[in-house]
Design a protein around this motif. Structure first.
Motif, PDB file in Angstrom:
ATOM      1  N   UNK A 138       0.859  -1.351  -0.044  1.00  0.00           N
ATOM      2  CA  UNK A 138       0.020   0.370   0.245  1.00  0.00           C
ATOM      3  C   UNK A 138       0.971   0.991  -0.121  1.00  0.00           C
ATOM      4  N   UNK A 139       2.340   1.240   0.852  1.00  0.00           N
ATOM      5  CA  UNK A 139       3.305   2.361   0.475  1.00  0.00           C
ATOM      6  C   UNK A 139       3.414   2.352  -0.775  1.00  0.00           C
ATOM      7  N   UNK A 140       4.004   1.286  -1.563  1.00  0.00           N
ATOM      8  CA  UNK A 140       4.240   1.954  -2.228  1.00  0.00           C
ATOM      9  C   UNK A 140       3.633   2.055  -3.667  1.00  0.00           C
ATOM     10  N   UNK A 141       1.843   1.810  -3.526  1.00  0.00           N
ATOM     11  CA  UNK A 141       1.520   2.066  -4.114  1.00  0.00           C
ATOM     12  C   UNK A 141       0.861   3.770  -3.796  1.00  0.00           C
ATOM     13  N   UNK A 142       0.483   3.883  -3.016  1.00  0.00           N
ATOM     14  CA  UNK A 142       0.269   5.228  -2.431  1.00  0.00           C
ATOM     15  C   UNK A 142       1.031   5.943  -3.475  1.00  0.00           C
ATOM     16  N   UNK A 143       2.341   5.703  -2.776  1.00  0.00           N
ATOM     17  CA  UNK A 143       3.370   6.777  -3.119  1.00  0.00           C
ATOM     18  C   UNK A 143       3.854   6.251  -5.031  1.00  0.00           C
ATOM     19  N   UNK A 144       2.731   5.841  -6.209  1.00  0.00           N
ATOM     20  CA  UNK A 144       3.338   5.852  -7.773  1.00  0.00           C
ATOM     21  C   UNK A 144       4.446   5.138  -7.664  1.00  0.00           C
ATOM     22  N   UNK A 145       4.592   4.496  -6.725  1.00  0.00           N
ATOM     23  CA  UNK A 145       6.280   4.161  -6.394  1.00  0.00           C
ATOM     24  C   UNK A 145       6.172   2.356  -7.767  1.00  0.00           C
ATOM     25  N   UNK A 146       6.737   2.285  -8.950  1.00  0.00           N
ATOM     26  CA  UNK A 146       6.306   1.178  -9.259  1.00  0.00           C
ATOM     27  C   UNK A 146       7.198   0.287  -8.889  1.00  0.00           C
ATOM     28  N   UNK A 147       6.910  -1.706  -8.609  1.00  0.00           N
ATOM     29  CA  UNK A 147       6.814  -1.878  -7.603  1.00  0.00           C
ATOM     30  C   UNK A 147       6.652  -3.683  -8.294  1.00  0.00           C
ATOM     31  N   UNK A 148       7.215  -4.523  -8.013  1.00  0.00           N
ATOM     32  CA  UNK A 148       6.909  -6.152  -7.685  1.00  0.00           C
ATOM     33  C   UNK A 148       7.391  -6.885  -6.661  1.00  0.00           C
ATOM     34  N   UNK A 149       6.218  -7.878  -6.160  1.00  0.00           N
ATOM     35  CA  UNK A 149       7.179  -8.648  -4.807  1.00  0.00           C
ATOM     36  C   UNK A 149       7.004 -10.147  -5.513  1.00  0.00           C
ATOM     37  N   UNK A 150       8.596 -10.421  -5.022  1.00  0.00           N
ATOM     38  CA  UNK A 150       8.867 -11.872  -4.877  1.00  0.00           C
ATOM     39  C   UNK A 150       8.019 -12.547  -3.876  1.00  0.00           C
ATOM     40  N   UNK A 151       6.481 -13.573  -4.244  1.00  0.00           N
ATOM     41  CA  UNK A 151       6.048 -13.583  -3.740  1.00  0.00           C
ATOM     42  C   UNK A 151       4.404 -12.859  -3.018  1.00  0.00           C
ATOM     43  N   UNK A 152       3.472 -13.795  -3.574  1.00  0.00           N
ATOM     44  CA  UNK A 152       2.244 -13.576  -3.217  1.00  0.00           C
ATOM     45  C   UNK A 152       1.734 -12.944  -1.574  1.00  0.00           C
ATOM     46  N   UNK A 153       0.694 -12.275  -1.079  1.00  0.00           N
ATOM     47  CA  UNK A 153       0.269 -12.038  -0.289  1.00  0.00           C
ATOM     48  C   UNK A 153      -0.967 -12.021  -0.072  1.00  0.00           C
ATOM     49  N   UNK A 154      -1.904 -11.987   1.243  1.00  0.00           N
ATOM     50  CA  UNK A 154      -2.950 -11.720   1.501  1.00  0.00           C
ATOM     51  C   UNK A 154      -3.404 -10.223   1.219  1.00  0.00           C
ATOM     52  N   UNK A 191      10.207 -20.324  10.375  1.00  0.00           N
ATOM     53  CA  UNK A 191       9.763 -19.425  11.700  1.00  0.00           C
ATOM     54  C   UNK A 191       9.021 -17.723  11.151  1.00  0.00           C
ATOM     55  N   UNK A 192       8.161 -16.967  11.641  1.00  0.00           N
ATOM     56  CA  UNK A 192       8.630 -16.066  11.406  1.00  0.00           C
ATOM     57  C   UNK A 192       7.152 -16.299  10.355  1.00  0.00           C
ATOM     58  N   UNK A 193       6.452 -15.282   9.257  1.00  0.00           N
ATOM     59  CA  UNK A 193       5.185 -14.267   9.056  1.00  0.00           C
ATOM     60  C   UNK A 193       5.481 -14.725   7.422  1.00  0.00           C
ATOM     61  N   UNK A 194       6.556 -14.836   6.354  1.00  0.00           N
ATOM     62  CA  UNK A 194       6.024 -15.197   5.559  1.00  0.00           C
ATOM     63  C   UNK A 194       4.978 -16.092   4.826  1.00  0.00           C
ATOM     64  N   UNK A 195       4.961 -15.129   4.109  1.00  0.00           N
ATOM     65  CA  UNK A 195       3.623 -15.771   3.201  1.00  0.00           C
ATOM     66  C   UNK A 195       4.140 -17.323   2.368  1.00  0.00           C
ATOM     67  N   UNK A 196       4.781 -17.557   2.052  1.00  0.00           N
ATOM     68  CA  UNK A 196       5.540 -18.791   1.254  1.00  0.00           C
ATOM     69  C   UNK A 196       5.222 -20.005   2.808  1.00  0.00           C
ATOM     70  N   UNK A 197       5.730 -20.027   3.769  1.00  0.00           N
ATOM     71  CA  UNK A 197       5.028 -20.847   4.635  1.00  0.00           C
ATOM     72  C   UNK A 197       3.541 -21.179   4.807  1.00  0.00           C
ATOM     73  N   UNK A 198       2.700 -20.302   4.632  1.00  0.00           N
ATOM     74  CA  UNK A 198       1.169 -20.768   4.149  1.00  0.00           C
ATOM     75  C   UNK A 198       0.479 -21.507   3.383  1.00  0.00           C
ATOM     76  N   UNK A 199       1.904 -21.470   2.558  1.00  0.00           N
ATOM     77  CA  UNK A 199       0.851 -22.033   1.460  1.00  0.00           C
ATOM     78  C   UNK A 199       1.062 -23.602   1.244  1.00  0.00           C
ATOM     79  N   UNK A 200       2.484 -24.017   1.583  1.00  0.00           N
ATOM     80  CA  UNK A 200       3.180 -24.738   1.460  1.00  0.00           C
ATOM     81  C   UNK A 200       2.548 -25.642   2.697  1.00  0.00           C
TER      82      UNK A 200
END
Lengths: 338, 338
Positions: A138-154, A191-200
């Motif tokens: 949301x932060x990058x979207x708000x500032x109109x900075x192009x970005x791509x994420x390595x990884x999906x998220x909710x 451990x941690x809150x990375x999305x990949x763990x949930x998917x897996x």
């Protein structure tokens, strides 16, 4: 200090051509471009980048945000070096440079990114360590900075992403183990809150249930993503009264420690417990060699960069074919561990 | 967009205090600073960094130049993540951020650095992958950009450096092997022109000569600094008609491959050949555990950052005690490999 005018005089070509060559424009012939860059280096030409940034609104730099810190040291570092290599091979076509934005694990990633945006030195950003919910989008979207994420998220702001096929990996690994007769299958979840763990883990559970089996809660092992974490989880596995006969792990950075820990407890990988994991520089040199999932990290880096550039007005024409979102397949490498 | 004025009004404190808090000045009390930064994040305050950079001549960013690329992937990546952690712990005291300047192995490091200087987004630079002769020193010196090199070089512009004690490591390793009765001792030297390889091999040769032995040219093995490189060199060692009875290696990224390659040729590490190397996340999980040299990479990072800051006028008072140049000791970790 040598400026653009001195450079043009030295080369006896127009300031406009020198400027276009220095700025990586496509309409300059390669030989001229080479001459200009060589002369710029030889004469010590230094443009005022800050001034240039203000005028053009661009910096020529793409940022790759990644986490650092004692707890996660060793997590994916080889991974990232290879991905960087692919990203850089694309950026080089456009005279763009890649910098790694290093967010300490002791810092809030959202606050870190806020500050990075404020510094304003990257034209676009690649995010990694994508969390289950991720405020950075949301932060990058708000500032109109192009970005791509390595990884999906909710979290979803419509940005492009590429994610590894953790679900396909879970499916193939679990079905392979079931075919080999395993019924008590465990999962090692970093451990941690990375999305990949949930998917897996979710997909592992679903596949087991499709086959009339279940994922025993006591067979889900949370581990620090390091060799020491693998060693600790091995002790945990070996000490369970009802030990799983096979484990799958989503993370590549703990398998040497896991092997060693199991062996010390008399549980021989490949013989007493099946193991399926992720490829790493070490995985094929373990005994027995690890059955694991691999991918071309360089190609992944290329795709990340091309997709990102496809969303930036200056480059979009070059990458009209780039997929906006991709689940990146992984290939099973047969070892003797499971 | 929220500017500094809006922020000051919101907090009901002076613009000057807000500015000093945002710029990390020491004369703002920590509680005020915390309030300002929280409000800045909450209200989406974004200073124009490019403008700020022009006015102040600083960017708040320190660059760490490192090499990336397929050939060197896996080289020192874990190493760097841990060093970064230490560097960041120092920079955080001054609200400075660290970025990794990623120089592809396909690029000329001198040209890359020239371009980075031109972009002007780092206040100071830490150089790694120091070569035997290193043009980067003169470039940064000429542009009056503060820097420190991780590694000595024959090139010297009076800059601060910290280097690992490769000579002490060579001395201890060789003497240990000689004490154990070894006479045919080999050296594995990573390919490339890094200065550390010269320091290490030269000292190995000198110590052997002090003991009436010599370094047989056929016992110097050049290897790519990767697990695959270790595997290849193992085949080379095993195939020699006159095999060394012990090897020392300066690099930490090829030992798993070396072990595997030797074992496949029936040469068991620790039994048929002694091995002494460098600590890595995997080294203690090998069988037999590697006898190796270790250091606190975090402390090394702290020292790099403190020494660098000691040369920058804004920070010099904080780090008056920092040593200008340091040979950093390594500690022998007893394993069973040699």
């Amino acid at each position: 200090m040598t400026g653009i005018r001195q450079l043009a005089e030295h080369l006896q070509i127009s300031i406009g051509t020198v400027s276009r060559a220095l700025n990586g424009k496509a309409d300059v012939n390669p030989e001229t471009r080479r001459r200009v860059l060589e002369a710029a280096a030889a004469l010590g030409y230094v443009p005022n980048q800050s001034g240039r940034s203000l005028r053009k609104g661009t910096t020529g730099v793409i940022g790759f945000m990644m986490q650092t810190g004692p707890e996660i040291t060793g997590q994916g570092d080889t991974f990232f070096m290879s991905v960087f290599d692919g990203v850089q091979s694309v950026l080089a076509r456009h005279s763009l440079d890649l910098v790694a934005l290093l967010c300490s694990s002791e810092e809030d990633p959202d606050a870190y990114l806020q500050r990075t945006v404020a510094r304003g030195f990257a034209d676009a950003i690649i995010l990694s360590a994508t969390r289950r919910r991720d405020e950075r989008f949301a932060l990058l979207h708000r500032h109109k900075i192009p970005f791509i994420s390595l990884g999906r998220s909710l979290t979803d702001v419509g940005q492009p992403w590429i994610d590894l096929d953790f679900e396909g990996m879970a499916q193939t690994a679990i079905e392979r183990l079931i075919s080999a007769g395993h019924k008590e299958i465990g999962v090692i979840w970093p451990m941690g809150d990375l999305n990949l763990g949930y998917l897996f883990v979710d997909r592992c559970r679903a596949v087991l249930e499709q086959h009339g089996l279940s994922l025993d809660e006591s067979h889900i092992f949370r581990a620090r993503p390091s060799e020491a974490g693998g060693y600790t989880v091995a002790e945990e596995i070996a000490s369970r009264p009802k030990r799983p006969t096979a484990v799958v792990l989503v993370n590549e950075t703990l398998v040497t420690g896991l092997y060693k820990g199991l062996e010390e407890k008399g549980v021989k990988p490949g013989r007493d417990i099946a193991i399926i994991g992720r490829y790493s520089p070490q995985s094929q040199f373990l005994s027995p060699a690890l059955t694991c999932f691999n991918l071309s990290l360089r190609d992944l880096g290329i795709a990340l960069a091309e997709t990102l550039l496809s969303t930036m007005p200056s480059y979009t024409d070059h990458y009209a074919e780039a997929a906006h979102r991709q689940v990146w397949p992984m290939t099973l490498v047969e070892g003797s561990s499971g």
